[in-house]
Scaffold this motif. Sequence first.
Motif, mmCIF file in Angstrom:
data_model
loop_
_atom_site.group_PDB
_atom_site.id
_atom_site.type_symbol
_atom_site.label_atom_id
_atom_site.label_comp_id
_atom_site.label_asym_id
_atom_site.label_seq_id
_atom_site.Cartn_x
_atom_site.Cartn_y
_atom_site.Cartn_z
ATOM 1 N N UNK A 1 -10.382 5.824 -6.814
ATOM 2 C CA UNK A 1 -10.048 4.842 -7.869
ATOM 3 C C UNK A 1 -9.490 5.765 -9.052
ATOM 4 N N UNK A 2 -8.054 5.081 -9.491
ATOM 5 C CA UNK A 2 -7.387 5.629 -10.300
ATOM 6 C C UNK A 2 -7.959 5.496 -11.839
ATOM 7 N N UNK B 1 1.601 13.497 -1.280
ATOM 8 C CA UNK B 1 0.111 13.109 -1.611
ATOM 9 C C UNK B 1 -0.597 13.740 -0.773
ATOM 10 N N UNK B 2 -1.781 13.889 -1.070
ATOM 11 C CA UNK B 2 -2.999 14.578 -0.155
ATOM 12 C C UNK B 2 -3.478 13.572 0.636
ATOM 13 N N UNK C 1 3.465 5.604 -5.747
ATOM 14 C CA UNK C 1 3.131 6.016 -7.354
ATOM 15 C C UNK C 1 2.029 6.614 -7.669
ATOM 16 N N UNK C 2 1.057 6.393 -6.912
ATOM 17 C CA UNK C 2 -0.265 7.612 -7.117
ATOM 18 C C UNK C 2 0.084 8.965 -6.926
ATOM 19 N N UNK C 3 0.894 9.341 -5.994
ATOM 20 C CA UNK C 3 1.312 10.567 -5.513
ATOM 21 C C UNK C 3 2.353 11.106 -6.693
ATOM 22 N N UNK C 4 3.233 10.204 -7.093
ATOM 23 C CA UNK C 4 4.053 10.766 -8.174
ATOM 24 C C UNK C 4 3.411 11.065 -9.386
ATOM 25 N N UNK D 1 0.885 -1.218 -0.006
ATOM 26 C CA UNK D 1 -0.098 0.010 0.032
ATOM 27 C C UNK D 1 0.815 1.211 -0.096
ATOM 28 N N UNK D 2 1.779 1.198 0.711
ATOM 29 C CA UNK D 2 2.791 2.390 0.635
ATOM 30 C C UNK D 2 3.481 2.681 -0.549
ATOM 31 N N UNK D 3 3.794 1.681 -1.439
ATOM 32 C CA UNK D 3 4.346 1.817 -2.686
ATOM 33 C C UNK D 3 3.426 2.165 -3.780
ATOM 34 N N UNK D 4 1.990 1.635 -3.518
ATOM 35 C CA UNK D 4 0.997 2.391 -4.510
ATOM 36 C C UNK D 4 0.400 3.630 -4.020
ATOM 37 N N UNK D 5 0.615 4.170 -2.892
ATOM 38 C CA UNK D 5 0.512 5.476 -2.444
ATOM 39 C C UNK D 5 1.612 6.280 -2.852
#
Length: 325
Positions: free
Chosen positions: A123-124, A115-116, A51-54, A45-49
């Motif tokens: 959902x991306x 990230x916010x 990635x989404x933030x980037x 989850x941290x890695x996905x977060x």
Amino acid sequence: CLAKTDEDNLRYNALLPSEVSFASAISSHFCAFRLQGVASIEHMPTILAQGRASLAAATSAGIFFLSGLMSFSFYVLFTVCSVSTTIPYVPNIGAVIYLLVILPLIGLPMAMTDPDNRCMQQVPPKNDAAVSFGRKEGKAFYFASFLKAVPPAVFPQLIYLIAFGEFMIEYEPDLIQSKCSSNLQPGDWASVVRCDGLSGYSGVAVDSAISLSLAELIFCTLISSTSFVYRTLPVWEEPPWKRNHLWVGCVMVGIIVAVVYLVMTLEPGSSSLLPWYFYFLAMLMPFFCALWNEYLKRPEKNVLDRAEKLRRLQFETRLGMWSPK
């Protein structure tokens, strides 16, 4: 056990066999995502977060670059179409500072924003190159980008008109009396900028006014960049200066660069020749640009929120269809 399928001919919302195999591997094998030094997938989850933030930060930075380039293009267009009979020009050093210093100086640190709070609650968009925008999302993006780019290009033109008229009255009084009217009063800059006899003028007055105009464009871009750090979240909900200290430092550096540019290009003592309302407008315009961009976030946010809710509904529906009974 899955039949071979031509994935290129499937619909946009079709569930691919490769996706079924991937989801089965995650749920069946504990070590499907074994990382170096990690015994489980608890850090996924941290890695996905991250990635989404980037991705979100890079998107915001790209939109800022697009808006800045559009503002400069409109600035050049409005400069040629100026209401002044003495047509201003775009100085080479000013264009280099804006395009090669200010925009990268602000845009690159913007891509490093944290990230916010709602990053992992959304959902991306589907990773499909054939679908660039959702319903009405493209039109809202283009329309908002156009409206965001116009004010930073228009306001510097007013700065030029005021400064040029005032500088001509102070620096070239004899020329004004011979080419224009002999009974001009101090502060009557509007009559000076429309004087037909000054159509071929080139001198310190126009050079200094152009420097002030381009500096105003830089200030508008720097201050309005606060509304680009987060694409849809208002500044008062997620203050960008709390989540990206590097961007704040670069904004300060950009202000210093603009001040140094003015010191190098302005005629000494010319700042004391301008009226009080000139400085009032020069200080007010950048913040108006930022508030205008915040206002434009509302319709774009409504479109993006609707698209996100539809993606969530689709995801939950497909999740219920393929969940084990």
